[in-house]
Design an enzyme around this catalytic site. Structure first.
Site, PDB file in Angstrom:
ATOM      1  N   SER A 102      23.584   8.760 -10.184  1.00  0.00           N
ATOM      2  CA  SER A 102      22.662   8.640 -10.908  1.00  0.00           C
ATOM      3  C   SER A 102      22.333   7.057 -11.581  1.00  0.00           C
ATOM      4  CB  SER A 102      22.758   9.674 -12.034  1.00  0.00           C
ATOM      5  OG  SER A 102      21.771   9.664 -12.903  1.00  0.00           O
ATOM      6  N   ASP A 244      15.830   5.747 -13.269  1.00  0.00           N
ATOM      7  CA  ASP A 244      17.009   5.444 -12.842  1.00  0.00           C
ATOM      8  C   ASP A 244      17.358   5.592 -11.510  1.00  0.00           C
ATOM      9  OD1 ASP A 244      17.061   8.262 -12.565  1.00  0.00           O
ATOM     10  OD2 ASP A 244      18.646   8.608 -13.441  1.00  0.00           O
ATOM     11  N   ASP A 246      18.527   7.489  -9.155  1.00  0.00           N
ATOM     12  CA  ASP A 246      18.029   8.664  -8.282  1.00  0.00           C
ATOM     13  C   ASP A 246      16.900   9.234  -8.853  1.00  0.00           C
ATOM     14  OD1 ASP A 246      18.983   9.947 -10.590  1.00  0.00           O
ATOM     15  OD2 ASP A 246      19.973  11.624  -9.595  1.00  0.00           O
ATOM     16  N   ASP A 248      15.503  10.853 -11.318  1.00  0.00           N
ATOM     17  CA  ASP A 248      15.382  12.093 -12.089  1.00  0.00           C
ATOM     18  C   ASP A 248      14.931  11.727 -13.469  1.00  0.00           C
ATOM     19  OD1 ASP A 248      17.889  11.411 -12.818  1.00  0.00           O
ATOM     20  OD2 ASP A 248      18.854  13.415 -12.300  1.00  0.00           O
TER      21      ASP A 248
END
Length: 453
Positions: A102, A244, A246, A248
């Site tokens: 992440s 960010d 990833d 999400d």
């Protein structure tokens, strides 16, 4: 049994250090395959990743584990976490895996597992997978030579996700005439985010779209939005979006370069969906960290705010159990279950852009939905995590907390919680008087430090 391998959002740590080693990830893949291998159909797992160097190592280890158990592996390449959830469900796969840490720096990595329904695994299933590993085996036999799984790359994964995301944007609308800065954090959305915005008609200013395996989240993205803010002002853009690693989560900036957090996004979407009849259960799910101003605003327009523990998975679980379709976190995880099974920064950004197009006013006016109350968060670091409960239970600490609650009264809110990943006690207070908030937090922090000395 309690979980030791899985944390609050999958398995995470430093790459090539336990548990993020090829050996452990191989064991996780074999155990997960045993958990989800049911019946005689062709079992399929889809695997996506972000742009970290260690993603190659983990991708190959996962592939070896799954194919050794007879599962077919479909490699998606770099794609956002929500794309993995979507494609797992769309392909009727038995399992989905996202390789990502992440918003963490490149040296960290992790894996997030999705079930056939496209949702992240429950605590119960994660415990079952850990039990299989702890038993020293998979509790299911390896596949015989003629039943080994195959591996293939999905060449059109990027296009499938782009079309999926575009279809969440109201069809009569376009982004013509809008200039948008998008910071992709040198991460998983570095190709998809600019393409989606461009194909919807926007003039796109992409930044942090040159991943090299080491620069993911480095001085960019949702956790460091300053570059995005500066680019918005420099280019005269109408809106800035910072994703960010990833993708999400998303943090926005208005045309003046001022940050807009997840609380304002939830307020805007909830109001818009409520007016158009799309808001389910007349409520929004957020965490205990969301601003009291959000709660008061939603209440003023007849919408209930339901609070959960910190973490987007806690938000999703409450949304699923009680039937809500808007939820998220102040940090920018926005979950719109009308479209997705997890947070999706790009889809959340498109909902905001739809509101801008329909309203016709500048982002600074549209996105200032409510006036947030002053909020202060301070962390107290202890020597070891095991002492957190002991320190918090001391009479002097409890007395300081009770004094803080009395001082704030009904005009404010106090939250004391342990970090789930570090030996930290987080002290957060909010209310109408900024000076009072500062004093309350300072007194409690000082007391905790004294008690832990």
């Amino acid at each position: 049994m309690t979980r030791s391998l899985f944390g609050t959002d999958g398995i995470r740590g430093t790459a090539n250090v336990e548990p993020i080693t090829a050996e452990t990830v191989l064991a996780v893949a074999k155990a997960a395959a045993a958990q989800f291998r049911r019946g005689d159909h062709r079992h399929v797992v889809v695997i996506g990743k972000d742009t970290r160097l260690s993603g190659y190592m983990l991708e190959f280890a996962l592939t070896a584990g799954f194919t050794s158990m007879g599962m077919e592996v479909v490699l998606l390449g770099p794609l956002p976490t929500p794309a993995v959830g979507m494609l797992t469900r769309s392909m009727r796969a038995d399992l989905g895996v996202m390789i990502s840490a992440s918003h963490n720096p490149y040296q960290d990595n992790g894996i997030k597992l999705f079930g056939p329904d496209g949702f992240k695994l429950s605590d119960e299933v994660e415990r079952a997978i850990e039990a299989r590993i702890a038993e020293g085996g998979t509790a299911a036999p390896l596949a015989p030579p003629d039943k080994l799984g195959r591996t293939q790359r999905m060449e059109d994964a990027l296009g499938r996700y782009i079309e999926f995301v575009k279809n969440t944007f109201p069809r009569p609308l376009r982004l013509d005439g809008l200039k948008i800065v998008v910071d992709c954090a040198n991460g998983a959305a570095y190709r998809v985010a600019p393409k989606v915005l461009y194909e919807l008609g926007a003039e796109v200013i992409p930044i942090a779209v040159s991943p090299d395996g080491f620069n993911i989240n480095r001085n960019c993205g949702a956790t460091v939005p300053s570059n995005m803010q500066e680019a918005v002002v420099a280019h005269g853009a109408h809106l800035g979006m910072a994703l960010d690693g990833d993708a999400d989560r998303v943090i926005l900036a208005d045309e003046q370069g001022r940050v807009v957090d997840g609380d304002q996004v939830m307020a805007l979407v909830a109001r818009s969906w409520n007016q158009s009849g799309l808001l389910d259960k007349n409520g929004v799910v957020a965490t205990v960290m969301s601003n009291l101003g959000l709660e008061r605003y939603l209440d003023s327009i007849g919408i209930e705010l339901i609070r959960t523990p910190v973490g987007d998975r806690s938000v999703v679980e409450r949304m699923r159990s009680d039937g809500y379709n808007v939820g998220g976190e102040q940090s920018g995880h926005i979950v719109l279950s009308r479209y997705t099974t997890t947070g999706d920064g790009l889809i959340a950004g498109l909902q905001v852009l739809a509101a801008l197009v329909q309203d016709g006013r500048p982002a600074s006016e549209v996105l200032q939905v409510f006036e947030p109350l002053p909020q202060l968060l301070r962390n107290v670091r202890l020597q070891v995590s095991s002492s957190l409960d002991q320190v918090l239970s001391l009479d002097m600490v409890q007395h300081a907390i009770q004094n803080g609650e009395r001082t704030l009264g009904e005009s404010g809110r106090l939250l004391i919680r342990k970090s789930g990943t570090e030996p930290l006690i987080r002290v957060m207070a909010e209310g109408e008087d900024e000076t009072l908030i500062d004093r309350v937090v300072g007194d409690i922090v000082s007391t905790i430090q004294e008690a832990a000395a």
